[in-house]
Design a protein around this motif. Structure first.
Motif, mmCIF file in Angstrom:
data_model
loop_
_atom_site.group_PDB
_atom_site.id
_atom_site.type_symbol
_atom_site.label_atom_id
_atom_site.label_comp_id
_atom_site.label_asym_id
_atom_site.label_seq_id
_atom_site.Cartn_x
_atom_site.Cartn_y
_atom_site.Cartn_z
ATOM 1 N N GLU A 279 0.834 -1.205 0.000
ATOM 2 C CA GLU A 279 0.000 0.000 0.000
ATOM 3 C C GLU A 279 0.872 1.261 0.000
ATOM 4 N N GLU A 280 1.884 1.264 0.844
ATOM 5 C CA GLU A 280 2.768 2.430 0.913
ATOM 6 C C GLU A 280 3.653 2.531 -0.325
ATOM 7 N N VAL A 282 2.677 1.940 -3.335
ATOM 8 C CA VAL A 282 1.859 2.659 -4.319
ATOM 9 C C VAL A 282 1.954 4.162 -4.075
ATOM 10 N N ASN A 283 1.876 4.544 -2.790
ATOM 11 C CA ASN A 283 1.990 5.975 -2.457
ATOM 12 C C ASN A 283 3.379 6.510 -2.796
ATOM 13 N N GLN A 285 5.317 5.487 -5.165
ATOM 14 C CA GLN A 285 5.437 5.629 -6.624
ATOM 15 C C GLN A 285 4.925 6.980 -7.100
ATOM 16 N N GLN A 286 3.962 7.532 -6.374
ATOM 17 C CA GLN A 286 3.361 8.796 -6.774
ATOM 18 C C GLN A 286 4.100 10.003 -6.206
ATOM 19 N N ALA A 287 5.041 9.733 -5.299
ATOM 20 C CA ALA A 287 5.799 10.827 -4.685
ATOM 21 C C ALA A 287 6.965 11.240 -5.585
ATOM 22 N N LYS A 288 7.395 12.474 -5.461
ATOM 23 C CA LYS A 288 8.484 12.992 -6.284
ATOM 24 C C LYS A 288 9.843 12.643 -5.679
ATOM 25 N N SER A 291 12.888 6.962 -7.280
ATOM 26 C CA SER A 291 12.850 6.098 -8.460
ATOM 27 C C SER A 291 12.848 4.649 -8.008
#
Length: 604
Positions: A279-280, A282-283, A285-288, A291
């Motif tokens: 779950e984290e 996924v979060n 992956q969306q953070a800047k 990589s």
């Protein structure tokens, strides 16, 4: 009023034991303090359990057992055990069960099983035997052996000591051995002829479930130039605080860094191996700035472990080579009851817990917050030095590979001779088991076989505190007349029947309570009751006392009824129902046989 308070406190104590809100030693101490605070027992009476002969004797037995194990003499038998066990499943069952039973008659049964588990797993790995077919029999065999001597179990020592304090004659070292051997023989027949058909057969793949689950929670990331964690310490990073990730290693300019503290500063282009929930992830992956490389860390570390296997290299000292190991938290471990955060585990032991298995539940999220329990399986990323520290303090023992100790004959021979002397002195009535045990411990220290710190660490203080606590229950029952009242009601309904029926009822109640409580708690509650009952019936107390000891020792129906059942639960991939399925028929058979055999050896 005191009588009602006593029954109320004991009922509350049983509730605590069953619900496991606290560890059993904490619950026992809470019960003791309630007796003191309410005035049922004076402070002197309440704390008497700490200097009770049973408590002191048990402490001596822990020290003597430690001296035997630290000498490595039992490890010297390991190659022969493994060689015979590989022949066939029945040979493995025979050799592990018999050796475990013999050793458990004189040495702490949990320590014996701690040695046998990795040996059994090694045999299973190299044959087509599954651990689930072997580990419960090893646990049961430890119970068989423990029942045969006075020092075999804490419950035996407690019952005998309590009888002496009540003005009765205590038991000799081997006084009840013949009766115990009859029940043990019945138990072995069951293990060899019936149990193999009832034991589950779980594939070896299930044994690797912890690693497989952990693989799904590990990955590799690189910190980009816009990452908010650049130039921040690990403890203050978003990766740890916001995404609940565990940083395993940092690769910086081709150098792998795994000695990571909370003050370690992260840099741009650092390559991090992390443990993180899906779950984290996924979060993340969306953070800047992060990589994600999709790298399987656990597999990589396991492969590294297989290649290194703690081998010396020219460039890396043996002590700092990191590897993945599976360890079990044994009964009595000081880790139990605390979380990794409370223990400051990573800094204190230079190790990272990647995954945890409690019973049949695998835990990979919020590991730092989870309370460790006895019998838990931990997947650790560690090196030899901290692992040795953990094992030497009996905090964990390794089950992913067998580590054979070198036999130190200069310590092994004197340790064995001293132990034999302790047993012989008590058996020949030269002195009490407490006095011979104390002298034996003193000899171990003065001959430098054990150092004072090693002797201190050898004692399972949780058991000592639990013993002191549960003894207060028996004392309160006796002081307030509770034991006499209970025995009166038993006598009223059963006293006019054949004494064997009454003894059978006592055995049934005791072993059922032991499957819910601990053996020592059951012994502490039942001993004053059966002494009063025998007095009311005007028969000998000894058959009833033996019934209590045997009922406490021969218990198999749950994973918490004895320490060894708890220890094999996770390595054997068992479920709660497995114990009911295998243990219940055996308990019923033992109960029936004991109802006839105990009066034969100990007439009324």
């Amino acid at each position: 009023m005191e009588l009602y308070l006593t029954f109320g406190i004991i009922a509350f104590g049983i509730f605590l034991f069953v619900k496991e809100y606290f560890t059993i030693d904490t619950s026992s101490l809470l019960i003791m303090m309630m007796f003191i605070v309410t005035g049922v027992l004076s402070p002197e009476e309440g704390f008497y359990g700490f200097i009770h002969p049973a408590t002191l004797t048990l402490g001596c037995m822990f020290v003597l057992s430690s001296a035997i194990f630290k000498s490595g003499i039992i490890d010297g038998l390991s190659s022969k055990i493994i060689k015979i066990a590989k022949i066939h499943y029945l040979m493995a069952l025979l050799v592990f069960s018999v050796v475990t039973a013999v050793l458990s008659a004189f040495i702490n049964d949990a320590a014996v099983v701690a040695i046998m588990i990795p040996l059994a797993l090694l045999v299973c790995k190299e044959t087509n035997i599954t651990p689930s077919k072997l580990l419960i029999p090893i646990s049961f065999a430890a119970c068989f052996g423990g029942a045969t001597t006075l020092i075999g179990t804490g419950a035996n020592i407690l019952v005998s000591s309590y009888a002496e304090k009540s003005g009765l004659e205590g038991f000799g070292m081997f006084e009840f051995s013949k009766a115990a051997l009859v029940l043990s023989a019945v138990g072995f027949v069951y293990l060899f002829l019936i149990a193999p058909f009832l034991l589950p057969k779980r594939t070896s793949d299930e044994g690797n479930k912890l690693e497989e689950d952990a693989e799904n929670y590990t990955t590799e990331i690189t910190l980009q130039s816009n990452c908010p964690d650049i130039d921040k310490t690990i403890s203050k990073s978003k990766l740890v605080n916001d995404f609940k990730a565990e940083i395993l290693t940092v690769t910086r300019q081709s150098e792998v860094l795994d000695d990571l503290s909370g003050d370690f500063i992260l840099k741009e282009q650092d390559n991090l191996k992390i443990l993180i929930s899906p779950e984290e992830l996924v979060n993340l992956q969306q953070a800047k700035g992060f990589s994600i490389n999709g790298y399987n860390v656990i597999n990589d570390l396991l492969n590294t472990n297989r290649q290194n296997n703690f081998a010396h290299t020219d460039d890396v000292p043996n002590e700092i080579i990191k590897q993945i190991v599976k360890v079990l938290v044994p009964v009595g471990s000081k880790l139990a009851g605390k979380s990794l955060k409370e223990l400051n585990f990573k800094n204190a032991y230079d190790s990272t817990v990647l995954a945890m298995r409690q019973r049949d539940e695998t835990i990979l999220k919020n590991l730092n917050q989870i309370k460790i329990k006895e019998g838990d399986l931990l997947l650790m990323h560690t090196s030899q030095a901290p692992l040795q520290k953990l094992t030497s303090q009996n905090l964990v023992f390794v089950i992913s590979h067998y580590q054979k100790k070198t036999t130190n004959l200069k310590k092994a021979i004197p340790a064995v001779l001293i132990t034999i002397g302790v047993v012989a002195a008590a058996s020949l009535n030269f002195t009490s088991i407490l006095m011979s045990g104390l002298i034996g411990c003193l000899l171990l220290l003065t001959t430098n076989i054990l150092k004072p710190q090693e002797a201190y660490e050898a004692i399972d203080w949780k058991v000592i505190f639990m013993m002191a606590g549960v003894l207060s229950m028996g004392m309160a029952l006796e002081k307030t007349g509770g034991s006499a009242l209970i025995s009166h009601y038993i006598f009223r309904y059963l006293g006019q029947l054949d004494p064997r029926l009454t003894l059978s009822f006592v055995f049934l109640v005791t072993f059922l309570s032991t499957n819910i409580l601990s053996s020592r708690a059951s012994a502490a509650l039942m001993t004053p009751i059966v002494i009063s009952l025998a007095s009311a019936m005007q028969v000998s107390e000894r058959p009833f006392l033996v019934a209590v000891m045997f009922a406490c020792a021969f218990t198999f129906m749950t994973p918490v009824c004895n320490p060894t059942n708890t220890m094999v639960y996770t390595p054997g991939n068992y479920k709660f129902n497995d114990y009911l399925k295998v243990g219940t028929p055996l308990n019923i058979i033992i109960w029936i046989v004991a109802s006839f055999s105990i009066p034969y050896f100990f007439p009324f």
